[in-house]
Design a protein around this motif. Structure first.
Motif, short mmCIF file in Angstrom:
data_model
loop_
_atom_site.label_atom_id
_atom_site.label_comp_id
_atom_site.label_asym_id
_atom_site.label_seq_id
_atom_site.Cartn_x
_atom_site.Cartn_y
_atom_site.Cartn_z
N PRO A 161 60.14 49.81 23.51
CA PRO A 161 60.36 51.01 24.32
C PRO A 161 61.43 51.94 23.76
O PRO A 161 61.53 53.08 24.21
CB PRO A 161 60.79 50.42 25.66
CG PRO A 161 61.45 49.13 25.31
CD PRO A 161 60.71 48.61 24.11
N GLY A 162 62.20 51.48 22.76
CA GLY A 162 63.27 52.32 22.23
C GLY A 162 64.39 52.44 23.24
O GLY A 162 64.28 51.92 24.34
N PRO A 163 65.45 53.13 23.00
CA PRO A 163 65.88 53.54 21.69
C PRO A 163 66.37 52.34 20.87
O PRO A 163 66.57 51.28 21.44
CB PRO A 163 66.98 54.54 21.97
CG PRO A 163 67.53 54.17 23.31
CD PRO A 163 66.40 53.49 24.03
N PRO A 164 66.60 52.42 19.63
CA PRO A 164 66.59 53.67 18.88
C PRO A 164 65.19 54.08 18.42
O PRO A 164 64.99 55.23 18.05
CB PRO A 164 67.48 53.36 17.68
CG PRO A 164 67.28 51.91 17.43
CD PRO A 164 67.05 51.29 18.79
N LEU A 165 64.23 53.16 18.41
CA LEU A 165 62.92 53.48 17.86
C LEU A 165 61.84 53.02 18.83
O LEU A 165 61.74 51.83 19.12
CB LEU A 165 62.76 52.78 16.51
CG LEU A 165 61.59 53.16 15.64
CD1 LEU A 165 61.60 54.65 15.31
CD2 LEU A 165 61.62 52.36 14.35
N GLU A 166 61.05 53.97 19.33
CA GLU A 166 59.94 53.64 20.22
C GLU A 166 58.68 53.46 19.37
O GLU A 166 58.32 54.33 18.59
CB GLU A 166 59.72 54.75 21.24
CG GLU A 166 58.65 54.43 22.24
CD GLU A 166 58.51 55.50 23.32
OE1 GLU A 166 57.56 55.39 24.11
OE2 GLU A 166 59.34 56.43 23.37
N LEU A 167 58.06 52.29 19.53
CA LEU A 167 56.83 51.99 18.80
C LEU A 167 55.76 51.48 19.75
O LEU A 167 56.08 50.73 20.66
CB LEU A 167 57.09 50.92 17.73
CG LEU A 167 57.96 51.36 16.56
CD1 LEU A 167 58.20 50.18 15.63
CD2 LEU A 167 57.34 52.50 15.78
#
Length: 163
Positions: free
Chosen positions: A104-110
């Motif tokens: 779900p992020g942060p830092p990275l939503e995938l």
């Protein structure tokens, strides 16, 4: 080894900077699958058109290591940090998918939300991996493209050689 899909875009000397990115990704990860390249209008600001494509490869590095590699490639292309979010770019490389990982992020939503938001990301991904499924929706990228496409979504295919 996870299959990784990366979006590459540039509107500042785009041919030069996209070739740098592809060359460096090949050097680091070997064989790449490369989508067609599309020209599209800048989004969120007035500026030169972007060239965009998607590449895929199998990686044997962690996601944080991949992100570090991408930052090093940005540096090689002379990308400047800071400034406006929507602005000219020498190079923008984004992780769209890292295997089937959902975060779900942060830092990275995938997977990256841009996959389902922007035609300049989804079209080259659907060209490259039409039968691959989105890990959240379960629908193929080709199905998503058919749903999103609006009069070609302002995309124009261009020839760009990476060999």
């Amino acid at each position: 080894m996870p299959r990784v899909y990366l979006s590459l875009g540039s509107n500042v000397e785009p041919e030069k900077h996209l070739r740098i990115a592809v060359r460096e990704l090949r050097r680091r990860h070997g064989e790449l699958d490369v989508s067609p390249v599309y020209r599209s209008k800048a989004v969120g600001f007035d500026g030169d058109d972007f060239l965009n494509l998607v590449v895929a490869c199998d990686v044997d590095c962690t996601l944080p290591s991949l992100v570090d590699e991408i930052e090093a490639i940005h540096d090689l292309a002379g990308r400047r940090r800071g400034g406006a979010r929507f602005a000219p770019r020498t190079l923008d490389v984004d992780v769209l998918m890292y295997g089937r990982l959902v975060t779900p992020g942060p830092p990275l939503e995938l997977p990256r939300p841009d996959v389902l938001r922007y035609g300049f990301v989804l079209k080259p991904l659907a060209d490259l991996a039409p039968d691959e499924t989105h890990p959240v929706t379960g629908r193929t990228f080709a199905e998503h493209w058919r749903t999103l496409a609006r009069d070609g979504d302002g995309l124009h295919r261009v020839e760009l050689d990476f060999d």
